[in-house]
Design an enzyme around this catalytic site. Structure first.
Site, PDB file in Angstrom:
ATOM      1  N   GLY A   8       0.835  -1.213   0.000  1.00  0.00           N
ATOM      2  CA  GLY A   8       0.000   0.000   0.000  1.00  0.00           C
ATOM      3  C   GLY A   8       0.859   1.248   0.000  1.00  0.00           C
ATOM      4  N   LEU A  10       1.653   3.553  -2.060  1.00  0.00           N
ATOM      5  CA  LEU A  10       1.337   4.812  -2.733  1.00  0.00           C
ATOM      6  C   LEU A  10       0.236   5.590  -1.995  1.00  0.00           C
ATOM      7  CD1 LEU A  10       1.611   3.957  -6.538  1.00  0.00           C
ATOM      8  CD2 LEU A  10       3.390   4.391  -4.849  1.00  0.00           C
ATOM      9  N   GLY A  11      -0.124   5.117  -0.812  1.00  0.00           N
ATOM     10  CA  GLY A  11      -1.129   5.813   0.000  1.00  0.00           C
ATOM     11  C   GLY A  11      -0.509   6.937   0.813  1.00  0.00           C
ATOM     12  N   GLN A  12      -1.317   7.487   1.729  1.00  0.00           N
ATOM     13  CA  GLN A  12      -0.875   8.670   2.482  1.00  0.00           C
ATOM     14  C   GLN A  12       0.387   8.395   3.296  1.00  0.00           C
ATOM     15  OE1 GLN A  12      -3.245   9.958   5.793  1.00  0.00           O
ATOM     16  NE2 GLN A  12      -2.404  12.031   5.782  1.00  0.00           N
ATOM     17  N   ASP A  53      -0.859  -6.978  -5.270  1.00  0.00           N
ATOM     18  CA  ASP A  53      -2.177  -6.927  -4.650  1.00  0.00           C
ATOM     19  C   ASP A  53      -2.081  -7.837  -3.433  1.00  0.00           C
ATOM     20  OD1 ASP A  53      -4.780  -7.333  -3.847  1.00  0.00           O
ATOM     21  OD2 ASP A  53      -5.575  -7.493  -5.882  1.00  0.00           O
ATOM     22  N   TYR A 142     -14.099  -1.038   9.710  1.00  0.00           N
ATOM     23  CA  TYR A 142     -12.667  -0.747   9.755  1.00  0.00           C
ATOM     24  C   TYR A 142     -12.111  -1.052  11.156  1.00  0.00           C
ATOM     25  CZ  TYR A 142      -8.426   2.179   9.706  1.00  0.00           C
ATOM     26  OH  TYR A 142      -7.140   2.654   9.803  1.00  0.00           O
ATOM     27  N   LYS A 146      -9.510  -3.856  12.384  1.00  0.00           N
ATOM     28  CA  LYS A 146      -8.240  -3.489  13.033  1.00  0.00           C
ATOM     29  C   LYS A 146      -8.065  -4.211  14.380  1.00  0.00           C
ATOM     30  CE  LYS A 146      -6.069  -0.978  10.054  1.00  0.00           C
ATOM     31  NZ  LYS A 146      -4.773  -1.433   9.503  1.00  0.00           N
TER      32      LYS A 146
HETATM   33  N1  SER Z   1      -7.356   8.122   9.939  1.00  0.00           N
HETATM   34  C1  SER Z   1      -8.085   6.893   9.951  1.00  0.00           C
HETATM   35  C2  SER Z   1      -9.489   7.061   9.541  1.00  0.00           C
HETATM   36  O1  SER Z   1     -10.005   8.143   9.748  1.00  0.00           O
HETATM   37  C3  SER Z   1      -8.050   6.301  11.330  1.00  0.00           C
HETATM   38  O2  SER Z   1      -7.139   5.287  11.367  1.00  0.00           O
HETATM   39  O3  SER Z   1     -10.082   6.145   9.053  1.00  0.00           O
END
Ligand code: SER
Length: 316
Positions: A8, A10-12, A53, A142, A146
């Protein structure tokens, strides 16, 4: 010498992390990977970016073997707000992606570091100074993925001896790659709008406090935990860390010190607001401080002035 695969990438987080880690470990020892790679991505200038992937164990396996990888920083995941749009897909990518990474790590004797999040907490969690060990009953897909991921990573450590480590990141603020699909993303968008239009409409309501961190601190945290003495780690997956906590008003007030004409209004997104309200207002990160020496450098003031300076330099 460590050979590090970043998923991942290329993400933030990954975009900044790749640059940061290449400076520390050498360009050839840090291999960023992503599901899709634009031909002109700037990371390609300094070295390879591999197409991986995380749902394909074979693809992970191939890159691990090809580069003799020793460590995986597993970042590929769907964030909180986006996850609610397609919970089944979020579960699939977040859980099966992690399982594939852990399995490849078990078979090839690799270490794994993967971020967790403040999203592991829920409405029943103590809201102020949320402790390291406390009630965790998240209400987003999410957050559920986690918490499950934290347990799974701890299980791989206990059961198979895989060196797994994790950090519960708060909202991350950065000037390079924009975040995608998170509840805390308003705290990044606000800067772009303040510079471009002197006005921002926040999808998070006033008075909603969440933990936040400036990216340079987050990158340092990843490397510090990666390098931490395993003897000193009582916890592994995952550590509370924080740097600051604010609501949209406090952030806007700080931005106004640099852009006096800036105004803030609200267009609250009820679904995302509900997520924000289910998360802590502030975290207790004393265990990370004790066990591996965590200490943030940026507070709201220094973060805001650095963000504005960096974005201006980028021509925003
Ligand atoms: N920054 C994330 C979100 O807002 C939290 O891990 O989903």
């Amino acid at each position: 010498m460590k050979k590090i695969l970043i998923t991942g990438a290329l993400g933030q987080i990954g975009t900044d992390l790749t640059v940061y880690m290449r400076e520390i470990y050498g360009d050839e020892n840090v291999i960023p990977s992503s599901r899709t790679i634009p031909d002109d991505h700037f990371l390609l200038k300094k070295g390879p970016v591999e197409k991986v992937d995380v749902l394909s164990r074979a693809a992970l396996e191939r890159v691990v073997k090809e580069y003799s990888i020793t460590h995986i920083i597993h970042l590929a995941a769907i964030l909180s707000a986006k996850g609610e749009e397609n919970p089944q897909m979020a579960w699939d990518i977040n859980m099966n992606g992690l399982l594939n990474v852990l399995e490849v790590a078990r078979e090839n004797d690799l270490a794994v570091l993967t971020p967790s999040s403040i999203a592991v907490f829920g409405p029943d969690t103590p809201k102020e100074e949320t402790p390291q060990d406390t009630i965790m009953r998240p209400t987003t897909i999410y957050g559920i993925s986690k918490v499950s991921g934290e347990l799974l990573a701890d299980y791989y450590y206990e059961r198979f001896g895989v060196d797994t480590r994790g950090i519960r990141f708060p909202g991350l603020i950065s000037s390079e790659a924009k975040p995608g699909g998170g509840t805390t993303d308003y705290a990044v968008h606000i800067f772009y709008e303040a510079l471009k239009n002197k006005h921002y409409k926040s999808f998070i309501d006033k008075g909603t406090y969440m933990d936040m961190m400036y990216m340079p601190d987050a990158l340092r945290a990843i490397v510090e935990l990666l390098e931490a003495d395993p003897e000193k780690l009582i916890h592994r997956n995952a550590f509370n860390i924080t740097a600051m906590s604010f609501d949209p008003e406090e952030l806007a007030d700080e931005i106004k010190k640099h852009i006096p004409e800036f105004t803030l209004a609200y267009d609250v997104n009820p679904g995302v607001q509900k997520i924000a309200e289910s998360w802590p207002n502030s975290l207790d990160d004393s265990e990370a401080r004790k066990q591996w020496g965590w200490k943030p450098e940026y507070g709201i003031e220094s973060m805001v002035s650095d963000m504005i300076e960096k974005l201006k330099k980028k021509g925003v």
